[in-house]
Design a protein around this motif. Sequence first.
Motif, PDB file in Angstrom:
ATOM      1  N   ASP A  58       0.837  -1.208   0.000  1.00  0.00           N
ATOM      2  CA  ASP A  58       0.000   0.000   0.000  1.00  0.00           C
ATOM      3  C   ASP A  58       0.865   1.249   0.000  1.00  0.00           C
ATOM      4  OD1 ASP A  58      -2.219  -1.535   0.006  1.00  0.00           O
ATOM      5  OD2 ASP A  58      -2.584  -1.394   2.166  1.00  0.00           O
ATOM      6  N   GLU A  59       1.940   1.182   0.780  1.00  0.00           N
ATOM      7  CA  GLU A  59       2.824   2.343   0.910  1.00  0.00           C
ATOM      8  C   GLU A  59       3.396   2.748  -0.457  1.00  0.00           C
ATOM      9  OE1 GLU A  59       6.197   1.454   3.303  1.00  0.00           O
ATOM     10  OE2 GLU A  59       7.012   3.483   3.157  1.00  0.00           O
ATOM     11  N   TYR A  60       3.856   1.743  -1.235  1.00  0.00           N
ATOM     12  CA  TYR A  60       4.449   2.085  -2.536  1.00  0.00           C
ATOM     13  C   TYR A  60       3.366   2.465  -3.550  1.00  0.00           C
ATOM     14  CZ  TYR A  60       7.505   2.103  -6.593  1.00  0.00           C
ATOM     15  OH  TYR A  60       8.201   2.508  -7.718  1.00  0.00           O
ATOM     16  N   LEU A  61       2.239   1.745  -3.513  1.00  0.00           N
ATOM     17  CA  LEU A  61       1.169   2.037  -4.484  1.00  0.00           C
ATOM     18  C   LEU A  61       0.571   3.429  -4.293  1.00  0.00           C
ATOM     19  CD1 LEU A  61      -0.667  -1.404  -4.654  1.00  0.00           C
ATOM     20  CD2 LEU A  61       0.709  -0.337  -6.455  1.00  0.00           C
ATOM     21  N   GLN A  62       0.632   3.911  -3.064  1.00  0.00           N
ATOM     22  CA  GLN A  62       0.135   5.270  -2.838  1.00  0.00           C
ATOM     23  C   GLN A  62       0.978   6.283  -3.603  1.00  0.00           C
ATOM     24  OE1 GLN A  62      -0.068   6.114   1.342  1.00  0.00           O
ATOM     25  NE2 GLN A  62      -1.869   4.830   1.615  1.00  0.00           N
ATOM     26  N   GLN A  63       2.251   5.964  -3.729  1.00  0.00           N
ATOM     27  CA  GLN A  63       3.143   6.880  -4.442  1.00  0.00           C
ATOM     28  C   GLN A  63       3.125   6.618  -5.947  1.00  0.00           C
ATOM     29  OE1 GLN A  63       6.643   8.247  -2.502  1.00  0.00           O
ATOM     30  NE2 GLN A  63       6.741   6.313  -1.374  1.00  0.00           N
ATOM     31  N   ASN A  64       3.196   5.336  -6.298  1.00  0.00           N
ATOM     32  CA  ASN A  64       3.216   4.954  -7.708  1.00  0.00           C
ATOM     33  C   ASN A  64       2.147   3.897  -7.956  1.00  0.00           C
ATOM     34  OD1 ASN A  64       3.701   4.190 -10.307  1.00  0.00           O
ATOM     35  ND2 ASN A  64       5.773   3.419  -9.966  1.00  0.00           N
ATOM     36  N   PRO A  65       0.963   4.320  -8.377  1.00  0.00           N
ATOM     37  CA  PRO A  65      -0.158   3.376  -8.523  1.00  0.00           C
ATOM     38  C   PRO A  65       0.118   2.259  -9.524  1.00  0.00           C
ATOM     39  CG  PRO A  65      -0.907   5.659  -8.632  1.00  0.00           C
ATOM     40  CD  PRO A  65       0.583   5.698  -8.662  1.00  0.00           C
ATOM     41  N   GLN A  66       1.113   2.421 -10.384  1.00  0.00           N
ATOM     42  CA  GLN A  66       1.431   1.334 -11.323  1.00  0.00           C
ATOM     43  C   GLN A  66       2.145   0.184 -10.637  1.00  0.00           C
ATOM     44  OE1 GLN A  66       3.415   2.952 -14.987  1.00  0.00           O
ATOM     45  NE2 GLN A  66       1.990   1.515 -15.916  1.00  0.00           N
ATOM     46  N   GLY A  67       2.755   0.438  -9.489  1.00  0.00           N
ATOM     47  CA  GLY A  67       3.448  -0.632  -8.781  1.00  0.00           C
ATOM     48  C   GLY A  67       4.631  -1.182  -9.543  1.00  0.00           C
ATOM     49  N   LEU A  68       5.374  -0.308 -10.170  1.00  0.00           N
ATOM     50  CA  LEU A  68       6.557  -0.702 -10.937  1.00  0.00           C
ATOM     51  C   LEU A  68       7.736   0.171 -10.535  1.00  0.00           C
ATOM     52  CD1 LEU A  68       4.895  -0.873 -14.490  1.00  0.00           C
ATOM     53  CD2 LEU A  68       5.503  -2.832 -13.063  1.00  0.00           C
ATOM     54  N   VAL A  69       8.936  -0.350 -10.721  1.00  0.00           N
ATOM     55  CA  VAL A  69      10.123   0.488 -10.626  1.00  0.00           C
ATOM     56  C   VAL A  69      10.713   0.594 -12.033  1.00  0.00           C
ATOM     57  CG1 VAL A  69      10.656  -0.100  -8.233  1.00  0.00           C
ATOM     58  CG2 VAL A  69      11.656  -1.471 -10.059  1.00  0.00           C
ATOM     59  N   PRO A  70      11.418   1.686 -12.302  1.00  0.00           N
ATOM     60  CA  PRO A  70      11.869   2.728 -11.390  1.00  0.00           C
ATOM     61  C   PRO A  70      10.814   3.820 -11.202  1.00  0.00           C
ATOM     62  CG  PRO A  70      12.667   3.226 -13.578  1.00  0.00           C
ATOM     63  CD  PRO A  70      11.917   1.927 -13.684  1.00  0.00           C
ATOM     64  N   ALA A  71      11.067   4.602 -10.127  1.00  0.00           N
ATOM     65  CA  ALA A  71      10.408   5.895  -9.960  1.00  0.00           C
ATOM     66  C   ALA A  71      11.472   6.808  -9.383  1.00  0.00           C
ATOM     67  CB  ALA A  71       9.207   5.768  -9.032  1.00  0.00           C
ATOM     68  N   LEU A  72      11.328   8.067  -9.648  1.00  0.00           N
ATOM     69  CA  LEU A  72      12.385   9.000  -9.237  1.00  0.00           C
ATOM     70  C   LEU A  72      11.757  10.272  -8.700  1.00  0.00           C
ATOM     71  CD1 LEU A  72      15.632   9.757 -11.169  1.00  0.00           C
ATOM     72  CD2 LEU A  72      14.135  11.648 -10.527  1.00  0.00           C
ATOM     73  N   ALA A  73      12.306  10.740  -7.585  1.00  0.00           N
ATOM     74  CA  ALA A  73      11.862  12.014  -7.017  1.00  0.00           C
ATOM     75  C   ALA A  73      13.069  12.942  -6.951  1.00  0.00           C
ATOM     76  CB  ALA A  73      11.273  11.796  -5.629  1.00  0.00           C
ATOM     77  N   ALA A  74      12.869  14.178  -7.363  1.00  0.00           N
ATOM     78  CA  ALA A  74      13.948  15.171  -7.316  1.00  0.00           C
ATOM     79  C   ALA A  74      13.482  16.338  -6.459  1.00  0.00           C
ATOM     80  CB  ALA A  74      14.292  15.651  -8.723  1.00  0.00           C
ATOM     81  N   GLY A  75      14.206  16.581  -5.376  1.00  0.00           N
ATOM     82  CA  GLY A  75      13.836  17.672  -4.480  1.00  0.00           C
ATOM     83  C   GLY A  75      12.420  17.480  -3.970  1.00  0.00           C
ATOM     84  N   GLN A  76      11.650  18.562  -4.026  1.00  0.00           N
ATOM     85  CA  GLN A  76      10.259  18.505  -3.565  1.00  0.00           C
ATOM     86  C   GLN A  76       9.306  18.175  -4.715  1.00  0.00           C
ATOM     87  OE1 GLN A  76       9.631  18.769  -0.271  1.00  0.00           O
ATOM     88  NE2 GLN A  76      11.874  18.871  -0.202  1.00  0.00           N
ATOM     89  N   GLY A  77       9.865  17.848  -5.880  1.00  0.00           N
ATOM     90  CA  GLY A  77       9.034  17.633  -7.068  1.00  0.00           C
ATOM     91  C   GLY A  77       8.213  16.361  -6.979  1.00  0.00           C
ATOM     92  N   PRO A  78       7.266  16.206  -7.893  1.00  0.00           N
ATOM     93  CA  PRO A  78       6.416  15.013  -7.900  1.00  0.00           C
ATOM     94  C   PRO A  78       7.214  13.772  -8.288  1.00  0.00           C
ATOM     95  CG  PRO A  78       6.075  16.290  -9.887  1.00  0.00           C
ATOM     96  CD  PRO A  78       7.018  17.088  -9.027  1.00  0.00           C
ATOM     97  N   LEU A  79       6.653  12.616  -7.954  1.00  0.00           N
ATOM     98  CA  LEU A  79       7.319  11.370  -8.323  1.00  0.00           C
ATOM     99  C   LEU A  79       7.256  11.186  -9.834  1.00  0.00           C
ATOM    100  CD1 LEU A  79       8.625   8.942  -6.758  1.00  0.00           C
ATOM    101  CD2 LEU A  79       6.533   7.704  -7.322  1.00  0.00           C
ATOM    102  N   LEU A  80       8.403  10.918 -10.425  1.00  0.00           N
ATOM    103  CA  LEU A  80       8.457  10.667 -11.870  1.00  0.00           C
ATOM    104  C   LEU A  80       8.512   9.170 -12.088  1.00  0.00           C
ATOM    105  CD1 LEU A  80      11.127  13.368 -12.859  1.00  0.00           C
ATOM    106  CD2 LEU A  80       8.632  13.584 -12.768  1.00  0.00           C
TER     107      LEU A  80
END
Length: 211
Positions: free
Chosen positions: A44-66
């Motif tokens: 749940d913790e990861y899906l809240q950030q990335n609903p696709q449930g895949l890696v990679p994801a990247l965050a830069a500074g305060q920006g949104p998760l890419l």
Amino acid sequence: MASVRLYDYWRSSAAFRVRIALHLKGVDYTVIPVDLVANAQSSDEYLQQNPQGLVPALAAGQGPLLTQSLAILEWLEETRPEPPLLPRDPVERCRVRAMMQSIACDIHPLNNLRVQRYLVGPLGVSEADKLGWYHHWIAQGFGALEQQVTGVQYCFGEGLTLADVCLVPQMYNARRFQQDLAPYPKLVAITDYLEQLPAFAAAAPQGNAEA
Ligand SMILES: N[C@@H](CCC(=O)N[C@@H](CS)C(=O)NCC(=O)O)C(=O)O
């Protein structure tokens, strides 16, 4: 902690692409491990950030998760243009992107962990047939790519591009699953050369196993 944070799994070839590009661009980053074997991507913790449930994801500074490795590679290229990893000429850029997409959009998704799990689980496919499926799709993709590459050390021409960044992780996967690589001497030679380069070596799965 570096301002760039990569949600990563060491054996993920999509994440491996992004690690290579981060090293090529000289970007300092902190790894946030997502253990795919333990299904951390479905927590749940990861899906809240990335609903696709895949890696990679990247965050830069305060920006949104890419998310999505190709989108992240393009974002890196736009925000950190040196060294350039796409040719300047629009037709050449298109050809490099075509190679990237044939690996990342046509080969890789068919052999992804969740696809393999679905084949063996709900569809009841045997391990041997699953491996046959894997080899089939690599052969289709690599067969075409072998004819499309134009360089000797690189996929395209005489410079390193994002096509190389996509090839090396896919070749790592192919070797991991005992693909017969004899029909692809150009792809093997390019990979063997690239794997010696510092950015590729630093990003390689074997050196990132804690992630
Ligand atoms: N198109 C996505 C693919 C990402 C992807 O499939 N990642 C794999 C690892 S290589 C993953 O997270 N798999 C988790 C799973 O299959 O459950 C990208 O390029 O970022």
